[in-house]
Design an enzyme around this catalytic site. Structure first.
Site, PDB file in Angstrom:
ATOM      1  N   TRP A  99      49.164  15.270 -20.361  1.00  0.00           N
ATOM      2  CA  TRP A  99      49.870  16.407 -19.777  1.00  0.00           C
ATOM      3  C   TRP A  99      49.092  17.696 -19.977  1.00  0.00           C
ATOM      4  O   TRP A  99      49.107  18.582 -19.111  1.00  0.00           O
ATOM      5  CB  TRP A  99      51.285  16.492 -20.354  1.00  0.00           C
ATOM      6  N   ASP A 166      54.394  24.081 -23.538  1.00  0.00           N
ATOM      7  CA  ASP A 166      55.153  23.055 -22.837  1.00  0.00           C
ATOM      8  C   ASP A 166      55.878  22.243 -23.900  1.00  0.00           C
ATOM      9  O   ASP A 166      55.261  21.491 -24.639  1.00  0.00           O
ATOM     10  CB  ASP A 166      54.194  22.190 -22.013  1.00  0.00           C
ATOM     11  N   LYS A 190      64.269  14.913 -21.104  1.00  0.00           N
ATOM     12  CA  LYS A 190      64.064  14.200 -22.366  1.00  0.00           C
ATOM     13  C   LYS A 190      65.240  14.429 -23.317  1.00  0.00           C
ATOM     14  O   LYS A 190      65.897  13.491 -23.750  1.00  0.00           O
ATOM     15  CB  LYS A 190      62.772  14.666 -23.051  1.00  0.00           C
TER      16      LYS A 190
END
Length: 358
Positions: A99, A166, A190
């Site tokens: 990511w 993030d 999540k």
């Protein structure tokens, strides 16, 4: 048979959150109208947005000079929006996995990117530490938890430049000093809500640092000035997010969930380290509390497919590792009960009795 949900995302939500959302789908807040059909301009939904804001601020101790807003989509869209808003000359990124690399790729469309630290030299099995942060950066970007490789920042960095993080996969899982960050963002699927919404927590002065004329929807100022209502927001995921924040406050807040997450992680990591059939894949000090990755130990590699089927037959769902790294991954997000981890540990011990070499 009870299912134990270890999916990496969209991931497990608390039972009462799901039940309340299901009721709201049939009748939202006693209006006689489904949540799926309610106008985002009604007072009832205004109240949802206001309560979500209040709870977010309370649970994370977010200072008054920060704004919270919500966007449709996920963190991958924010990869380029962060750079579009703030990358003028040069930004710094810490590369700790897939990511991070995606965020770096998007940022390079807008200016120079300096990778100030990376763990790619050892297949992303650790978190870089003690690296220098150049003072001429527009911002420094980190990914706090790495879902694919199972590493996590366990301390807030001190940065001489605006720090942007993030936190898609560990938001509200542990205490965070929000004041050390210029911006925190992430996909909600999540620890907060179903897929479809992302959150942004941004220090107000950052809105004066936007470096270019942007399309209306890309500018962060648009969404701050319009309280996430410039266009129709993702009504259902935001409602579920609010219910999740209610649940988190009810059970004792971030300190309590951090305690629970620590207990779950210790239970599973201890078994990985003890059981001769399995081994961990990352440095112990950087092990993620959220995504616990492991593989078969040397000499037992051929048993991996059998263990997956063995675990599946006992109710374990979603423990197959990411396709890029293989092995196994148990995602232990906030709503996962410790009983599920106990069931997985029992499964590993049962498998050990069948196959351990004496």
């Amino acid at each position: 048979m009870k299912k134990h949900n270890f999916y990496a995302g969209p991931s497990i939500l608390a039972d009462e959150v799901i039940e309340n959302a299901a009721k709201a789908i049939l009748d939202f807040n006693g209006t006689g109208v489904s949540l799926l059909s309610i106008s985002h301009r009604t007072k009832d939904f205004d109240d949802v947005m206001a309560e979500a804001d209040k709870l977010f601020r309370e649970l994370l101790a977010i200072p008054d000079n920060y704004k919270i807003f919500y966007l449709g989509g996920g963190a991958s869209t924010l990869f380029y929006e962060v750079a579009a808003n703030f990358l003028g000359k040069k930004a710094g990124y810490v590369n700790t996995g897939v990511w991070s690399k995606k965020a770096i790729k998007e940022a390079r469309r807008y200016g120079e990117v300096e990778v100030v630290a990376s763990s790619e030299d050892r297949d992303f099995t650790y978190i870089p530490k003690g690296f220098a942060i150049p003072s001429d950066l527009d911002y420094l970007h980190i990914t706090t938890n790495n879902t694919i490789y199972g590493t996590e920042f366990h301390e807030d960095l001190t940065s001489p430049v605006p720090l942007i993080a993030d936190m898609s996969s560990d938001i509200l899982s542990r205490p965070v000093d929000v004041s050390k960050y210029a911006m925190i963002y992430g996909g909600a699927q999540k620890n907060l809500a179903p897929a479809g919404v992302s959150f942004v927590i941004i220090r107000e002065d950052m809105l004066d640092k936007i470096v270019r004329d942007l399309p209306t929807m890309v500018s962060f100022r648009t969404h701050v000035d319009n309280n996430s209502m410039f266009n129709t927001p993702p009504v259902f995921p935001i409602y579920v997010l609010m219910e999740t924040l209610r649940w988190l406050k009810k059970i004792g807040g971030v300190d309590e969930i951090f305690r629970r997450n620590g207990a779950k992680a210790k239970l599973l990591y201890d078994e990985i380290d003890r059981n001769p059939l399995f081994r961990g894949t990352v440095e112990m000090e950087d092990r993620s509390l959220m995504n616990i990755c492991f593989v078969m130990a040397e000499g037992y590699e051929e048993l991996a497919p059998e263990f997956l089927e063995f675990a599946k037959a006992r109710g374990m769902v979603g423990i197959k590792g990411h396709r890029l790294v293989g092995g196994f991954r148990a995602s232990c997000y906030n709503a996962l009960p410790i009983e599920s981890v106990q069931a997985l540990v029992g499964c590993m011990q049962e498998f050990e009795k069948l196959h351990a070499k004496r």
